[in-house]
Design an enzyme around this catalytic site. Sequence first.
Site, PDB file in Angstrom:
ATOM      1  N   GLN A  16       3.399  -2.906  -2.276  1.00 22.64           N
ATOM      2  CA  GLN A  16       4.698  -2.244  -2.324  1.00 22.64           C
ATOM      3  C   GLN A  16       4.588  -0.911  -3.071  1.00 22.64           C
ATOM      4  OE1 GLN A  16       7.696  -2.813  -1.058  1.00 22.64           O
ATOM      5  NE2 GLN A  16       8.754  -1.216  -2.213  1.00 22.64           N
ATOM      6  N   GLU A  17       3.765  -0.898  -4.114  1.00 23.14           N
ATOM      7  CA  GLU A  17       3.646   0.321  -4.923  1.00 23.14           C
ATOM      8  C   GLU A  17       2.825   1.400  -4.220  1.00 23.14           C
ATOM      9  OE1 GLU A  17       5.084   1.196  -7.576  1.00 23.14           O
ATOM     10  OE2 GLU A  17       5.969  -0.663  -8.316  1.00 23.14           O
ATOM     11  N   SER A  18       1.681   1.020  -3.668  1.00 21.77           N
ATOM     12  CA  SER A  18       0.746   2.069  -3.223  1.00 21.77           C
ATOM     13  C   SER A  18       0.085   1.797  -1.873  1.00 21.77           C
ATOM     14  CB  SER A  18      -0.372   2.192  -4.256  1.00 21.77           C
ATOM     15  OG  SER A  18      -1.155   0.995  -4.227  1.00 21.77           O
ATOM     16  N   TYR A  49      13.215  -3.473  -3.221  1.00 25.66           N
ATOM     17  CA  TYR A  49      11.876  -3.583  -3.819  1.00 25.66           C
ATOM     18  C   TYR A  49      11.494  -5.059  -3.980  1.00 25.66           C
ATOM     19  CZ  TYR A  49       8.305  -2.930  -7.479  1.00 25.66           C
ATOM     20  OH  TYR A  49       7.147  -2.951  -8.215  1.00 25.66           O
TER      21      TYR A  49
END
Length: 479
Positions: free
Chosen positions: A309-311, A436
């Site tokens: 999800q972040e990167s 998120y």
Amino acid sequence: MKAMISRFLAIALMLLLGLTACSSGGDSLQRIQSRGELKVATRNSSTTYFTGREGPTGFEYSLAMLLAEELGVELSVKTAFTLDELFKLLLRGDVDLAAAGLTLTDERAMQFPYTVPYLQLEPQVVYLAGQQRPRELDDLVGRELVVLADSSHAEFLRGLQQTRYPELTWEEVDSADTMVLLDMLDRGEAELAIIDSNEFSAQQSLYSRVKVGFRLGVEQDMVWYLPPGADNSRLQAYIEDFFARLEADGTLDRLQELQFGHTEGFSRISSHTFNLNMRTTLPQYKELIQQVADEYQLDWQLLAAIAYQESHWDPLATSPTGVRGMMMLTQPTARELGIENRLDPLQSLRGGARYLKDLRRRLPKGIREPDRTWFALAAYNIGLGHLEDARVLTQRQGGDPDRWEHVRERLPLLQKSAHYKTTRYGYARGVEAATYVRNIRHYQNILNWQDIADNKPLPPIRIDDYLPPMLQGTTLSAL
Ligand code: GLU
């Protein structure tokens, strides 16, 4: 001679069946209680019963476990690998009930007693994106259509064939897991499948190319079936009360949310991209992620899901605001965590894991798992202060600030001035925080299911498949 032997066998079989039917007679609730054990038949699938990270789980398993707890008895689970096998367990009186995502149908109702419904669902016709979309019943004719053998959908198709579409054909697949049908579509071995809405929404993420053509347009009841030949009336009444209570206190909703809910509103494109990345990029970092997850006693699938999800598992990822690395840490957070190089995947993963654990620890005591993890994730995205604001808003509106479902619904209010004006920390991108968490849960589930699919127990070998026809039906001991 042969005829005599088979008559003898038939009589012996009838006697045997008669005996078992007798032994399963009597009041079934009483029998369960005096035995101290509730025997449940189910099928192994992601929507019913499977072994997850923390042991056995699944929608039906959780319900059966709750029932066993209320009755003060142990739960024992028998898994069937086909629906036929499942109903045979009931017919033989081997179990007290079958809880397996089973639809109430006319044919089954004639053969088996059943409970009140605990869920409504709608069957859907699904197909592979890019192929001709089916839109109505007419479109089923002449296509390679698959359903589970002995399923409610097979019964539905037989009805259709007898009444409106004599030329309709389909294949019945001998399995208890609808994932097999989606697999067939994915591999181009079939064109269409009929599958229940909940089954599809739970598995869709693994088969992002499969789409809904149309819904059959009838809400159907899901029930538990009971063995014939026993007095089930007290058990039925007990279960009716039990379901009513689970409905009233929100447990049914919560379980549904937990098992099927996280995929709703998730785009096929993002699932597809995830599936691709899972096969191509993840293997490079999987060991590293598992190592760090072990160090911090986190679930590796959770850590992997956050990193995605972040990167998108890119250790060099950089955002315009200066957030960097696989876990996208800000400069101040990295400094606080003692991280020198944010672009080093090991350091970044360690930092993120520590940060998450730290947030989870700092949350109010009343928040229990699994919600506690979802709150910690929201805090990872939006910060503890804003999350606390959302909890205050939740309480003000009569919701439960310790339940993720309730707070998630209120997070978007942090973007509305009428609401954020009244909070301590003011405006925040609440919609983003809710999305998120939803995404991470979704990715985590795909990773879990992939694991389950990779490690699924194989159905027992049927010796019939290996014997010449004249020997089929023989048992091993007779050989
Ligand atoms: N609900 C179906 C049945 O009772 C099984 C699941 C499915 O085939 O989608 O047969």
